[in-house]
Design an enzyme around this catalytic site. Structure first.
Site, PDB file in Angstrom:
ATOM      1  N   LYS A   6       0.754  -1.147   0.000  1.00 39.96           N
ATOM      2  CA  LYS A   6       0.031   0.058  -0.060  1.00 39.96           C
ATOM      3  C   LYS A   6       1.121   1.217   0.024  1.00 39.96           C
ATOM      4  O   LYS A   6       1.411   1.757   0.801  1.00 39.96           O
ATOM      5  CB  LYS A   6      -0.977  -0.177   1.319  1.00 39.96           C
ATOM      6  CG  LYS A   6      -2.162   0.536   1.042  1.00 39.96           C
ATOM      7  CD  LYS A   6      -2.181   2.015   0.676  1.00 39.96           C
ATOM      8  CE  LYS A   6      -1.779   3.000   1.596  1.00 39.96           C
ATOM      9  NZ  LYS A   6      -1.548   4.377   1.427  1.00 39.96           N
ATOM     10  N   PRO A   7       1.275   1.931  -1.166  1.00 36.39           N
ATOM     11  CA  PRO A   7       1.914   3.100  -1.202  1.00 36.39           C
ATOM     12  C   PRO A   7       1.270   4.149  -0.789  1.00 36.39           C
ATOM     13  O   PRO A   7       0.142   4.309  -0.860  1.00 36.39           O
ATOM     14  CB  PRO A   7       2.335   2.999  -2.760  1.00 36.39           C
ATOM     15  CG  PRO A   7       1.271   2.456  -3.475  1.00 36.39           C
ATOM     16  CD  PRO A   7       0.557   1.457  -2.437  1.00 36.39           C
ATOM     17  N   SER A  22       5.228   8.236   9.865  1.00 32.92           N
ATOM     18  CA  SER A  22       5.433   8.868  11.140  1.00 32.92           C
ATOM     19  C   SER A  22       5.252   8.197  12.462  1.00 32.92           C
ATOM     20  O   SER A  22       4.417   7.179  12.411  1.00 32.92           O
ATOM     21  CB  SER A  22       4.400  10.093  11.208  1.00 32.92           C
ATOM     22  OG  SER A  22       3.052   9.579  11.197  1.00 32.92           O
ATOM     23  N   GLU A  81       9.331   1.551  11.064  1.00 30.70           N
ATOM     24  CA  GLU A  81      10.470   2.548  10.578  1.00 30.70           C
ATOM     25  C   GLU A  81       9.784   3.914  10.784  1.00 30.70           C
ATOM     26  O   GLU A  81       9.094   4.342   9.876  1.00 30.70           O
ATOM     27  CB  GLU A  81      11.286   2.400   9.518  1.00 30.70           C
ATOM     28  CG  GLU A  81      12.602   3.079   9.334  1.00 30.70           C
ATOM     29  CD  GLU A  81      12.588   4.198   8.737  1.00 30.70           C
ATOM     30  OE1 GLU A  81      12.404   5.396   9.741  1.00 30.70           O
ATOM     31  OE2 GLU A  81      12.594   4.565   7.539  1.00 30.70           O
ATOM     32  N   ARG A  84      20.516  15.730   1.463  1.00 28.81           N
ATOM     33  CA  ARG A  84      19.883  14.618   0.604  1.00 28.81           C
ATOM     34  C   ARG A  84      18.330  14.511   0.651  1.00 28.81           C
ATOM     35  O   ARG A  84      17.685  14.618   1.618  1.00 28.81           O
ATOM     36  CB  ARG A  84      20.537  13.277   1.414  1.00 28.81           C
ATOM     37  CG  ARG A  84      20.153  12.134   0.561  1.00 28.81           C
ATOM     38  CD  ARG A  84      20.889  10.689   1.491  1.00 28.81           C
ATOM     39  NE  ARG A  84      20.479   9.557   0.847  1.00 28.81           N
ATOM     40  CZ  ARG A  84      19.779   8.716   1.470  1.00 28.81           C
ATOM     41  NH1 ARG A  84      19.361   8.719   2.658  1.00 28.81           N
ATOM     42  NH2 ARG A  84      19.538   7.674   0.930  1.00 28.81           N
ATOM     43  N   CYS A 129      13.944  10.512   6.642  1.00 20.67           N
ATOM     44  CA  CYS A 129      13.919  10.545   8.269  1.00 20.67           C
ATOM     45  C   CYS A 129      15.371  10.470   8.812  1.00 20.67           C
ATOM     46  O   CYS A 129      15.402  10.544   9.909  1.00 20.67           O
ATOM     47  CB  CYS A 129      13.100   9.192   8.417  1.00 20.67           C
ATOM     48  SG  CYS A 129      13.980   7.689   7.565  1.00 20.67           S
ATOM     49  N   GLU A 154      10.195  16.857  13.618  1.00 25.04           N
ATOM     50  CA  GLU A 154      10.957  16.429  12.443  1.00 25.04           C
ATOM     51  C   GLU A 154      10.578  17.471  11.308  1.00 25.04           C
ATOM     52  O   GLU A 154       9.463  17.707  10.975  1.00 25.04           O
ATOM     53  CB  GLU A 154      10.502  14.876  11.991  1.00 25.04           C
ATOM     54  CG  GLU A 154      11.312  14.323  10.838  1.00 25.04           C
ATOM     55  CD  GLU A 154      11.155  12.817  10.717  1.00 25.04           C
ATOM     56  OE1 GLU A 154      11.948  12.232  10.068  1.00 25.04           O
ATOM     57  OE2 GLU A 154      10.050  12.447  11.003  1.00 25.04           O
TER      58      GLU A 154
END
Length: 483
Positions: A180-181, A235, A256, A284, A290, A387
């Site tokens: 599931k992208p 997240s 992750e 980058r 992340c 973040e």
């Protein structure tokens, strides 16, 4: 060339080896971040589509698990070859829907393909063990078996690499998957699905279901008893929700999650190397990573010089559309991303931070934000706690190493840290003291398909990459036997 790149991605869902429309017939638009214009459409999968994909994966799973490891390896190796052959078009496709600079997209495709090559090599290395029980009464035989149907949920910032980093080890281990992208970048995932089909992956082993209704769709799959594994990159906030969802069926999870990477420049650091490393660690992927350096802690003796050099280097970067070969920093992925970065910078400035370069959102179409360096950032600024996910470097001064380590560890996150020092022993001591799953010691990049990638604290569970990544898709079975 744009149309040719878009042709890599079939617009439908990939379920059981067939490209099909969503059951409800819906589609959603895909936008080019450099112009905010619609460049394509993807089928909008719903719960029935997701469960059909689970059914296909469950049906195909036993056959794939029984396939000889060498044959699974050869299939992955063909996928690596095909992905490498299509690298130029894949890179352009990534730019079209993600916005990143073309050079970053080329780097991503090369990195993404390496996961297929690495796990082609690892597929034959799911070794078990045979030992004698300490009491001598029996042998302890340990086998590794595929965990089963895997749901893979990937983010938009590395739409190719985050897919292959999960699909590669899952297929090597003998698992079937439903990908599931992210809805911001579905086309790259569909193109990878097509590559795997062309490489000879059997129907149903890899399924791709884009959807705008991510929450209900993923929840439905996690509550299907046939699903035994969830691997999620995204997240921490969403990760917490998915962990609660996975608990209902006690689904094996790999997470992750978010990061808040500190970048420490000690008093004896090689400043040429530190600035060069900072440019990689921060810029980058335009800062949308992340692993991006999120907070810079500078020893007082080198702070002014490092700040000046970093601001000059950031200020020289060329911002523009990702497909322009001269572009070094493309747009951010969408309007909310730009608004968040702009709000964090404005908040820091309101609290006393000084802008050394950038800091003003440009007018015009597209979702751009300039490379920005902020000095004298107060400890209470939100930009140090959240973040950023953008091209902004906040700088903080410290006076001794213990203070720097304490500041670096003062976060709920623990994905990656960076340390620059000429003293290797000192650098290793600091690396051990930092609460993160990875450390770049005198290096601005840590990601490598052969290395275990992952965090501690609220940055995640499990590891991706390396041999550890294969083990995340295997269950250990102990057989007590005597002869």
């Amino acid at each position: 060339m744009g149309d040719e790149a878009l042709a890599l991605a079939p617009g439908g869902l990939l379920i059981d080896g067939r490209w099909r429309s969503a059951e409800a017939g819906g589609t959603f638009d895909v936008h080019d971040p450099s112009t905010a214009e619609v460049v394509g459409q993807a089928a909008d999968g719903g719960i029935p589509d997701a469960l059909a994909a689970v059914e296909a994966a469950d049906r195909a799973g036993p056959g794939w698990a029984a396939t000889a490891p060498r044959k699974r390896a050869e299939t992955l190796r063909r996928a690596f070859t095909l992905m490498t052959e299509r690298a130029d078009l894949l890179a352009r496709l990534i730019v079209i829907e993600n916005g990143k600079a073309l050079r970053d997209a080329h780097a991503e495709v090369a990195y993404a393909a390496e996961f297929f090559r690495w796990y082609a090599e690892e597929a034959v290395r799911a070794e078990g063990s045979l030992t004698t029980a300490p009491g001598g009464g029996n042998r302890i035989m340990v086998l590794h078996q595929p965990v089963g149907v895997c749901v893979l949920v990937t983010p938009w910032n590395f739409p190719a690499a985050m897919a292959t980093r999960k699909i590669g080890p899952a297929l090597a281990a003998g698992c079937s998957v439903v990908l599931k992208p992210a809805s911001d970048t579905p086309l790259t995932a569909l193109a990878i699905g097509a590559i795997l089909a062309d490489a000879g992956v059997p129907a149903g082993v890899v399924n791709v279901v884009p959807s705008r209704r991510s929450g209900p769709v993923v929840s439905a799959m996690l509550h299907d008893r046939r699903v035994r594994k969830l691997s999620f990159t995204g997240s921490t906030e969403v990760g917490r929700v998915l962990l609660r969802e996975a608990a209902d069926q006690v689904v094996n999870t790999s997470m992750e999650l978010g990061g808040n990477a500190p970048f420490l420049v000690l008093d004896d650091a090689d400043l040429d190397a530190a600035v060069a490393g900072a440019m990689v660690a921060k810029m980058r992927n335009g800062g949308e990573a992340c692993t991006a350096a999120n907070r810079f802690y500078l020893h007082r003796s080198v702070a002014d010089e490092f700040s000046r050099r970093l601001a000059e280097a950031m200020g020289r970067l060329v911002v523009g559309p990702g497909l322009d070969p001269a572009t070094e920093v493309g747009p951010l992925v969408n309007e909310p991303a730009v608004a968040k970065v702009d709000e964090l910078v404005a908040g820091a400035v309101d609290q006393g931070a000084r802008v050394l370069t950038g800091g003003l959102r440009p007018r015009g179409r597209g979702w751009y934000y300039p490379p920005t360096v902020l000095a004298d950032v107060p400890p209470s600024a939100a930009i140090l706690a959240e973040e950023i996910f953008g091209p902004v470097a906040p700088l903080v001064v410290f006076d001794d190493v213990d203070e720097a380590v304490a500041l670096a560890n003062d976060t709920e996150y623990g994905l990656v840290s960076y340390v620059y020092t000429r003293d290797l022993a000192r650098g290793l001591r600091v690396s051990e003291a930092l609460e993160s799953g990875m450390v770049g010691l005198n290096r601005g990049v840590v990601s490598d398909p052969a290395a275990p990638f992952g965090g501690v604290k609220q940055s995640g569970l499990g590891r991706e990459g390396g041999h550890d990544g294969l083990l995340d898709y295997l269950e250990s079975k102990y057989i007590a036997v005597q002869w």
